[in-house]
Structures are given as C-alpha cells and as structure tokens.
Write a protein that holds these residues in place. Structure first.
Motif, PDB file in Angstrom:
ATOM      1  N   ARG A 203       0.816  -1.209   0.000  1.00 43.92           N
ATOM      2  CA  ARG A 203       0.000   0.000   0.000  1.00 43.92           C
ATOM      3  C   ARG A 203       0.856   1.268   0.000  1.00 43.92           C
ATOM      4  O   ARG A 203       0.333   2.365  -0.218  1.00 43.92           O
ATOM      5  CB  ARG A 203      -0.907   0.019   1.220  1.00 43.92           C
ATOM      6  N   ALA A 204       2.126   1.117   0.280  1.00 40.24           N
ATOM      7  CA  ALA A 204       3.010   2.292   0.327  1.00 40.24           C
ATOM      8  C   ALA A 204       2.963   3.017  -1.017  1.00 40.24           C
ATOM      9  O   ALA A 204       3.029   2.400  -2.070  1.00 40.24           O
ATOM     10  CB  ALA A 204       4.430   1.855   0.651  1.00 40.24           C
ATOM     11  N   GLY A 206       5.051   5.348  -2.144  1.00 38.82           N
ATOM     12  CA  GLY A 206       6.309   5.931  -2.589  1.00 38.82           C
ATOM     13  C   GLY A 206       7.475   5.106  -2.092  1.00 38.82           C
ATOM     14  O   GLY A 206       7.307   4.268  -1.191  1.00 38.82           O
ATOM     15  N   ARG A 207       8.661   5.354  -2.667  1.00 43.01           N
ATOM     16  CA  ARG A 207       9.812   4.555  -2.288  1.00 43.01           C
ATOM     17  C   ARG A 207      10.169   4.731  -0.822  1.00 43.01           C
ATOM     18  O   ARG A 207      10.500   3.762  -0.132  1.00 43.01           O
ATOM     19  CB  ARG A 207      11.014   4.901  -3.161  1.00 43.01           C
ATOM     20  N   GLY A 208      10.101   5.960  -0.341  1.00 45.01           N
ATOM     21  CA  GLY A 208      10.471   6.223   1.048  1.00 45.01           C
ATOM     22  C   GLY A 208       9.601   5.428   2.010  1.00 45.01           C
ATOM     23  O   GLY A 208      10.103   4.757   2.923  1.00 45.01           O
ATOM     24  N   ALA A 209       8.298   5.508   1.784  1.00 49.79           N
ATOM     25  CA  ALA A 209       7.372   4.790   2.670  1.00 49.79           C
ATOM     26  C   ALA A 209       7.585   3.286   2.561  1.00 49.79           C
ATOM     27  O   ALA A 209       7.585   2.564   3.571  1.00 49.79           O
ATOM     28  CB  ALA A 209       5.936   5.142   2.314  1.00 49.79           C
ATOM     29  N   ALA A 210       7.774   2.814   1.338  1.00 51.36           N
ATOM     30  CA  ALA A 210       7.969   1.373   1.147  1.00 51.36           C
ATOM     31  C   ALA A 210       9.260   0.910   1.812  1.00 51.36           C
ATOM     32  O   ALA A 210       9.303  -0.155   2.435  1.00 51.36           O
ATOM     33  CB  ALA A 210       7.982   1.040  -0.338  1.00 51.36           C
ATOM     34  N   ARG A 212      10.714   2.260   4.351  1.00 52.19           N
ATOM     35  CA  ARG A 212      10.553   2.280   5.817  1.00 52.19           C
ATOM     36  C   ARG A 212       9.900   0.979   6.289  1.00 52.19           C
ATOM     37  O   ARG A 212      10.296   0.399   7.295  1.00 52.19           O
ATOM     38  CB  ARG A 212       9.716   3.496   6.234  1.00 52.19           C
ATOM     39  N   ILE A 213       8.904   0.552   5.544  1.00 42.57           N
ATOM     40  CA  ILE A 213       8.236  -0.704   5.941  1.00 42.57           C
ATOM     41  C   ILE A 213       9.158  -1.894   5.691  1.00 42.57           C
ATOM     42  O   ILE A 213       9.219  -2.825   6.492  1.00 42.57           O
ATOM     43  CB  ILE A 213       6.908  -0.864   5.170  1.00 42.57           C
ATOM     44  N   GLY A 217       9.739  -2.150   9.175  1.00 41.26           N
ATOM     45  CA  GLY A 217       8.350  -2.538   9.441  1.00 41.26           C
ATOM     46  C   GLY A 217       8.080  -4.015   9.326  1.00 41.26           C
ATOM     47  O   GLY A 217       6.923  -4.428   9.249  1.00 41.26           O
TER      48      GLY A 217
END
Lengths: 239, 265
Positions: A203-204, A206-210, A212-213, A217
């Motif tokens: 569901r991320a 963007g690359r940054g969010a992905a 981080r997970i 995560g």
C-alpha cells in the motif's frame, strides 16, 4: 609505481566480486542448486530478480558459479545497508540433521530473495497502485514468497515427523528440548507477515514509505528472525 | 436468520389441523388427516426456490486449521470429489420421501474436474492436478473462515480462524507454483519476464497453466492486500463471492481442466 598499481587493481577486482556475491545477486534455490549443474535445471529458475531480469538464464556459467560458492563468502564478507541477514554458515566438520541442513538452505534463500526485494524496491520509480504486481517487483516478490513457503513447509513437516502438533491460537506443541523449537515462533508469524506486513508494504505510495516498511516494518526483519532461529537451531543441534 | 415467508407459514399450520365447527366426526377426521398431510408436505417442499438459509460455515467442508496432520502444501491428498457431487452452501436441497434432489449453485472457487478414472496420466499431470485441487480447497477454507470472522479490526487476517486458513492456502499456492516451475523446466521450457514461458512443444498440454502462474504476483500484491484491508464482513466476503480471490482459483482449475482435456485428446 606500476608494481604498486597492479596489486591494488587486483585487490579491487577481488573486492568487487566479493560484494557481488554477498549482495545475493545470484541467489540460489536450494533444491535445484544441488542438481543444477545441467543446463536444463538452470532454466527451472524462476525470474530470480536482478540476474534473471537482466540476463536470460540460459548459460551454465551462472549456475556453476552459484553452486560452487561457499556459503561463508556470502554472510561474512560484507553486509550492506538493507541486507536481510542470512543464517550463519553451517559449522564445518559437524554432521547435522539433514532436515536442518535443508531448512538452513531455504532460510538462506529466503533471506537473499528478501534482500533482492529491497534492491528491486530501490530500482523502481513507479509507485502507482499495483506496483507490487508489476515487473520487476513481481518477480522479486514471487521468489521471496516461494522461498518462504518452501522453508515453512519443511519446518512444518519436520515438526510433524517428530510428533509436534499445531493448535490454532496456541501454536506448536513440540517434544521437550526439540532442537528445531526456535523455528516455531517465526513460523507462527507467517500469517501476520502475509496479512498485515505485506499489505502495508504494497500500500506504500512511494519509495520512502515502502523502504521504511521494508527495513523497519517487518519485511527484512522477518527474514532476519528466521535466520536467527535457524542459527539457534543449529546451535542446539551441534554436539 | 428467519425468513418472513417461513414464519407466516408456520403460524398458519395449526389452523390446518382444526376442522370447522359443526363438521361430522368422520369428515373432521378426514380433514384433519388431509391437514396433517398438507402440513408435512409444506415442511419439506416449501419455498423450493429459496436459498438454504444455513451459513457457509455451517455447511462447508471440514475446516482443517493449521498444519496438524495436513500436509496438503507439500503432498496434497488426491481429490475424489467433483463439482457435480459436492454440495455447497448455495445449494438447495429438496427432499421428498422417495428422492433427494440437489441443485448445485455455481461455486466461485471451483475445483478442477476429477480426473477420469479410466485414463492414464503421467506423474506430472497427477501431481499438478492434486496441487491445483489443494489450492482451490485452501481458498474455500479461507472463504469459510472469513465467514466466521466477527471482529474485522486491523489485523483480522492474522488472527484465528483466518490465520491458519491463510497459511494453508498460501502454502498450497506456492507449492503448486513451484511444482509447476519444475515440471516446465523438465519439459525444456524457459522463462523471461518479457516473453513469459516459452515451450519447445507448442502443443504442450500443461502450457495452459502458464497464464494463471503469471498472475500470482498480482494476486499477492493487489488482491490479498485489498482483502486484508477490508474493514467489514460484507467487503471481505465479496472477495470470495464476487470472485477477486476465487478468480485465480478458477483460472488455475480451468487451465487444469483444459490440460487434462488436451492430454486426453
């Protein structure tokens, strides 16, 4: 001057090859790698992320290199940022339960293919909905999942063979002092990985969010947890 | 879960047993017998076009949770059932004293057809058929377990009873996928993301399974993600009833049926 440069160049070449191996570019699939000296078996490899995506798996050279790689090179030389730790190399000169050896291979494969997911993540730019189902991520995810469930099935089978019983909501009930017992916890974490961690990852937006997970995560961490459990099982099994 | 029609019918039933006032005794007895007969017919044959009100969970196959004794991920049991003989929750059963008629509703997660008894298939076909059947059964069990969920708060997919069913379905799916890779490779097929699977024999029967195999990443990354982010029973169950989850199952089962047909021909 020339004499100094030549060894330096050689050293750089060696270091370069070590980094390539450690990053898991030529990740192996344990069952096939043992018999993968023939060209036919090489083609059985599913899209193994970077290698297969960029180079059609038609040569035997790649397979031979992979098969002959000592596992020590992979885990001890370099651990770049984003690397999901594989199990430690098996102790030399000790005969262990063949099932544990097999589990060790698959846990290594799972850690490598999970690392490859991270590497692929850093290489893509389109994070519009459904990015996880598109190439090259699709192939990386497929590999990771196949490795995970190959590992899980072997753990499960070993537990059952030894008289273990699984009760939903309670977990594994294993014979006392079972040397593979450390693997029960990560095995029981698979549904959470499937139903919570991976959906959040995909569901991320963007690359940054992905990333981080992936890194913090529970994606890479899950592979690392399995590796640590394999290390613990090896330690318990080593006389 | 009572239906208005049934309640109304039940309220009417006692009046059928009472004769009108002033009716002779023999006539009253005959009317009473007729009433009893009518009541019994109504009980069995009433509202034949209504779906069975029992829930999916109540009528589904035995739910095998977890790994205990169930190794279908690695060695799925040979299926002996077929769509034509496996009643589901959506079926309507009508029973008369002589016969029992079962109308089979379309199953959104269909199993492959049972292999013809008199035919001889190779071990690859047999194994893949078992694995495809196991995956379909696993998806059905997951559907059953989703039906049983009451708490759809965050993380519901990782809690029982869904957790075990999910594990089993996934283990069966990736077991099937991996086995298929091995069979293809042994047949000399090659894979590249750009071209997909390329087979040396254009008429290779098992090539039909390549298309659903290629859908696995989207199933994982898109379909399952959406399923586990569903926040209510209706939304979650729709993935099974409307086919999002069952679509891949149906694709594999159909492809397997086609492979069997091609091999038989």
């Amino acid at each position: 001057m020339r004499r100094t440069l030549l060894p330096l160049l050689l050293l750089a070449l060696v270091a370069g090859s070590c980094t390539d191996d450690a990053s898991g570019t030529t990740s192996t699939r344990p069952p096939t790698s043992t018999t993968s000296t023939t060209t036919t078996t090489t083609t059985t490899q599913p899209p193994t992320t970077t290698t297969t995506t960029t180079q059609p798996p038609t040569t035997t050279t790649t397979t031979t290199t992979t098969t002959t790689q000592p596992p020590t090179t992979t885990t001890t030389t370099t651990v770049p940022l984003g690397e999901c730790l594989a199990p430690s190399p098996m102790p030399a000169g000790v005969t262990l339960d063949g099932r544990l050896v097999d589990i060790h291979r698959w846990a290594t494969a799972f850690a490598r293919s999970t690392t490859a997911v991270g590497r692929t993540l850093r290489s893509i730019n389109d994070f519009s909905p459904g990015w996880g189902g598109r190439q090259p991520m699709a192939a990386a995810i497929y590999d990771m999942q196949t490795d995970l469930f190959s590992l899980a099935t072997r753990v499960e089978r070993a537990f059952i063979e030894d008289g273990g019983a699984f009760a939903p909501g309670q977990g594994w009930d294993l014979p006392p002092d079972h040397p593979l017992a450390p693997l029960a916890e990560p095995w029981e974490g698979i549904p959470t990985f499937q139903a919570v961690v991976l959906p959040a990852f995909f569901r991320a937006a963007g690359r940054g969010a992905a990333l981080r997970i992936f890194e913090g995560g529970g994606v890479c961490g899950f592979a690392t947890a399995f590796s640590a459990a394999v290390d613990a099982a090896v330690e318990l099994s080593t006389p | 879960m009572s239906r208005p029609h049934t309640e109304a019918r039940n309220k009417m039933r006692p009046s059928l047993l009472l004769p009108p006032a002033g009716t002779p005794r023999r006539l009253a007895l005959a009317i009473a017998l007729l009433g009893l007969l009518a009541a019994s017919c109504g009980a069995d044959g009433g509202i034949p076009d209504q779906p069975d009100p029992r829930s999916f969970t109540e009528t589904s196959d035995v739910v095998s949770l977890g790994a205990e004794g169930d190794t279908s991920g690695t060695a799925p049991a040979e299926s002996t059932t077929s769509e034509a003989t496996t009643p589901t929750s959506q079926d309507t059963t009508t029973t008369t004293p002589e016969t029992t008629t079962t109308t089979v509703a379309p199953e959104p997660c269909p199993l492959p057809q049972a292999l013809p008894r008199d035919s001889r298939f190779g071990p690859d076909m047999m194994r893949l058929h078992r694995a495809t059947t196991a995956f379909a059964e696993g998806a059905r069990r997951l559907g059953s377990s989703v039906e049983a969920v009451g708490d759809f708060s965050r993380g519901w997919g990782a809690r029982e009873p869904v957790a075990s069913a999910l594990y089993r379905m996934q283990a069966d799916l990736y077991g099937l996928a991996f086995r298929l890779e091995q069979v293809y490779a042994a047949a000399g097929a090659t894979y590249s993301p750009e071209r997909g699977w390329v087979f040396p024999d254009p008429a290779y029967p098992l090539a039909t399974l390549a298309a659903p195999w290629g859908e696995i990443p989207a199933f994982q990354a898109v379909t399952l993600t959406a399923l586990f982010e569903a926040r209510g029973p209706r939304a979650a169950r729709a993935f099974f009833k409307d086919g999002e989850v069952c679509r891949l199952v149906a694709a594999f089962s159909t492809a397997m049926d086609q492979a069997v047909a091609a091999s038989s021909g």
